[in-house]
Motif scaffolding. Structure first.
Motif, PDB file in Angstrom:
ATOM      1  N   GLY A 160      24.059   4.303 156.057  1.00 36.00           N
ATOM      2  CA  GLY A 160      24.136   2.947 155.538  1.00 36.00           C
ATOM      3  C   GLY A 160      24.251   1.927 156.643  1.00 36.00           C
ATOM      4  O   GLY A 160      24.114   2.234 157.840  1.00 36.00           O
ATOM      5  N   PHE A 161      24.503   0.689 156.259  1.00 34.31           N
ATOM      6  CA  PHE A 161      24.585  -0.425 157.209  1.00 34.31           C
ATOM      7  C   PHE A 161      25.744  -0.213 158.183  1.00 34.31           C
ATOM      8  O   PHE A 161      25.586  -0.321 159.408  1.00 34.31           O
ATOM      9  N   ALA A 162      26.916   0.104 157.650  1.00 39.56           N
ATOM     10  CA  ALA A 162      28.126   0.152 158.468  1.00 39.56           C
ATOM     11  C   ALA A 162      28.064   1.266 159.515  1.00 39.56           C
ATOM     12  O   ALA A 162      28.164   1.020 160.726  1.00 39.56           O
ATOM     13  N   LYS A 163      27.905   2.486 159.084  1.00 42.22           N
ATOM     14  CA  LYS A 163      27.851   3.604 160.025  1.00 42.22           C
ATOM     15  C   LYS A 163      26.608   3.540 160.893  1.00 42.22           C
ATOM     16  O   LYS A 163      26.641   3.906 162.082  1.00 42.22           O
ATOM     17  N   GLY A 164      25.503   3.063 160.301  1.00 34.21           N
ATOM     18  CA  GLY A 164      24.269   2.948 161.073  1.00 34.21           C
ATOM     19  C   GLY A 164      24.449   2.092 162.314  1.00 34.21           C
ATOM     20  O   GLY A 164      24.049   2.484 163.422  1.00 34.21           O
ATOM     21  N   TYR A 165      25.060   0.922 162.142  1.00 35.89           N
ATOM     22  CA  TYR A 165      25.299   0.061 163.304  1.00 35.89           C
ATOM     23  C   TYR A 165      26.392   0.622 164.211  1.00 35.89           C
ATOM     24  O   TYR A 165      26.274   0.560 165.438  1.00 35.89           O
ATOM     25  N   PHE A 171      34.125 -18.701 157.553  1.00 34.86           N
ATOM     26  CA  PHE A 171      35.016 -17.540 157.469  1.00 34.86           C
ATOM     27  C   PHE A 171      34.269 -16.231 157.699  1.00 34.86           C
ATOM     28  O   PHE A 171      34.789 -15.322 158.322  1.00 34.86           O
ATOM     29  N   TRP A 172      33.055 -16.138 157.189  1.00 35.40           N
ATOM     30  CA  TRP A 172      32.278 -14.923 157.443  1.00 35.40           C
ATOM     31  C   TRP A 172      30.818 -15.265 157.701  1.00 35.40           C
ATOM     32  O   TRP A 172      30.287 -16.243 157.200  1.00 35.40           O
ATOM     33  N   ALA A 173      30.207 -14.431 158.541  1.00 34.52           N
ATOM     34  CA  ALA A 173      28.796 -14.583 158.891  1.00 34.52           C
ATOM     35  C   ALA A 173      28.005 -13.456 158.243  1.00 34.52           C
ATOM     36  O   ALA A 173      28.485 -12.330 158.117  1.00 34.52           O
ATOM     37  N   THR A 174      26.796 -13.773 157.844  1.00 35.63           N
ATOM     38  CA  THR A 174      25.974 -12.798 157.137  1.00 35.63           C
ATOM     39  C   THR A 174      25.558 -11.623 158.017  1.00 35.63           C
ATOM     40  O   THR A 174      25.239 -11.791 159.198  1.00 35.63           O
ATOM     41  N   GLY A 175      25.529 -10.444 157.402  1.00 42.05           N
ATOM     42  CA  GLY A 175      25.035  -9.266 158.095  1.00 42.05           C
ATOM     43  C   GLY A 175      23.534  -9.274 158.272  1.00 42.05           C
ATOM     44  O   GLY A 175      22.980  -8.460 159.021  1.00 42.05           O
ATOM     45  N   GLN A 229      29.268  -6.371 152.047  1.00 41.44           N
ATOM     46  CA  GLN A 229      30.559  -7.007 152.310  1.00 41.44           C
ATOM     47  C   GLN A 229      31.327  -6.407 153.485  1.00 41.44           C
ATOM     48  O   GLN A 229      32.431  -6.845 153.789  1.00 41.44           O
ATOM     49  N   GLU A 230      30.734  -5.438 154.175  1.00 41.10           N
ATOM     50  CA  GLU A 230      31.403  -4.951 155.381  1.00 41.10           C
ATOM     51  C   GLU A 230      31.437  -6.025 156.445  1.00 41.10           C
ATOM     52  O   GLU A 230      32.345  -6.052 157.276  1.00 41.10           O
TER      53      GLU A 230
END
Length: 337
Positions: free
Chosen positions: A68-73, A168-172, A196-197
């Motif tokens: 997925g996005f999180a582990k992939g990066y 507050f947050w920046a887009t992935g 939302q990670e």
């Protein structure tokens, strides 16, 4: 003479040859003095071979699995060295000089840890785009929204967000982050898998005193929905569950229990709305999100940071109330800058 900031543009890919074919040329053309990498999440198509044959200047990092996005990066960035990472979706069209203002801000303000440009809709270039628009915020109950995008309401780009602003947050979809900050935060939380990670990462950075910035003098165009459509039940599941994860991990202890309880009730209201709309898959997605949250509650609680002080994270009380009851559907009517 100061050494120029090293930027590594890292594109996560999974079976995305057609997207790489469409968007890699512009990334290479308009990304002067930056190194471009593709982090491949164990693709089963010929996208890696396509890159090797047509764009040998693109660095390739091969992940062993699709995490997925999180582990992939997380896996890929261990193999890439730069001052600043740009995490760029494979379905983003960059524009001429898009890196120039962002590079300048990172070079001149060491307090900026994370940043994003303006995100416009590739399919309708006069509109802001769902995934990030003009910078992300939260309401008191942890529901995310953006300048230019509240729930499904998107604003036309009329230059109203051509500014520089703390967010507050920046887009992935297009996130710039200093390497040392990413490393100090131990990257994304892999239990999120996707969606939302980036909010959780920015929240953890905020709790440590880092700044996240919107730089509206830079623009990119995002296709959106290339991985999961905005109204895909799987995305509904991930968004509702992961938002509860972030509240549990990042709020001060005395605020966690009451806010999570209120949030569970509000999620129930959202589920009833899906019921009346006959969107039964989304109704069950929220139910499954809550079950998954309960199952992983202990694990998430162990990830909590030790907060020395309370840092306000929200800019309005409830976007649910404002949007659905008071009919305030634009950022300017929710928040007074």
């Amino acid at each position: 003479m100061n050494k120029q900031l090293e930027i590594a543009i890292v594109i996560l890919n999974w079976n995305g040859r057609s997207l790489l074919e469409q968007f890699i040329p512009n990334v290479l053309k308009y990304s002067d003095n930056a190194t471009v990498y593709v982090a491949d999440n164990a693709s089963e198509d010929d996208s890696v071979e396509y890159l090797r044959q047509n764009y040998p200047e693109v660095g390739i990092v091969m992940n062993k699995e699709n995490g997925g996005f999180a582990k992939g990066y997380n896996d890929a960035l261990k193999h890439i060295n730069a001052d600043v990472y740009c995490l760029l979706n494979s379905d983003v069209e960059v524009t001429k000089n898009w890196l120039t203002p962002i590079r300048s801000f990172f070079e001149n303000d060491k307090k900026i840890a994370i940043a994003q440009p303006k995100i416009l809709d590739f399919k309708n270039k006069s509109m802001l785009e769902y995934a990030g628009a003009a910078g992300g915020f939260l309401d008191m109950f942890g529901y995310p929204f953006c300048r230019g995008r509240v729930f499904q309401t998107l604003e036309m780009d009329q230059g109203q967000y051509n500014d520089i602003k703390d967010i507050f947050w920046a887009t992935g979809a297009c996130m710039f982050i200093r390497k040392h900050v990413f490393d100090s935060l131990k990257g994304f939380d892999e239990d999120y898998f996707a969606h939302q990670e980036e909010i959780d990462l920015c929240w953890r950075a905020n709790n440590l005193g880092y700044k996240t910035k919107y730089i509206g003098t830079s623009s990119v165009y995002h296709v959106g929905g290339a991985t999961l459509n905005n109204m895909n039940p799987k995305k509904t599941f991930l968004n509702f569950r992961n938002s509860l994860y972030s509240l549990t991990k990042n709020l001060p202890l005395k605020k966690v229990i009451p806010l999570v309880l209120i949030r569970l009730v509000l999620d129930g209201v959202a589920a009833m709305r899906f019921l009346f709309q006959f969107k039964f898959q989304h109704l069950f997605a929220i139910f499954k999100a809550h079950l998954s949250y309960y199952w992983n509650l202990r694990k998430m609680s162990k990830k909590r940071q030790q907060l020395d002080e309370y840092k306000k994270y929200y800019v309005c009380t409830s976007i649910v109330w404002s949007y659905f009851v008071r009919k305030r559907k634009h950022y300017s009517s929710l928040v007074k800058d």
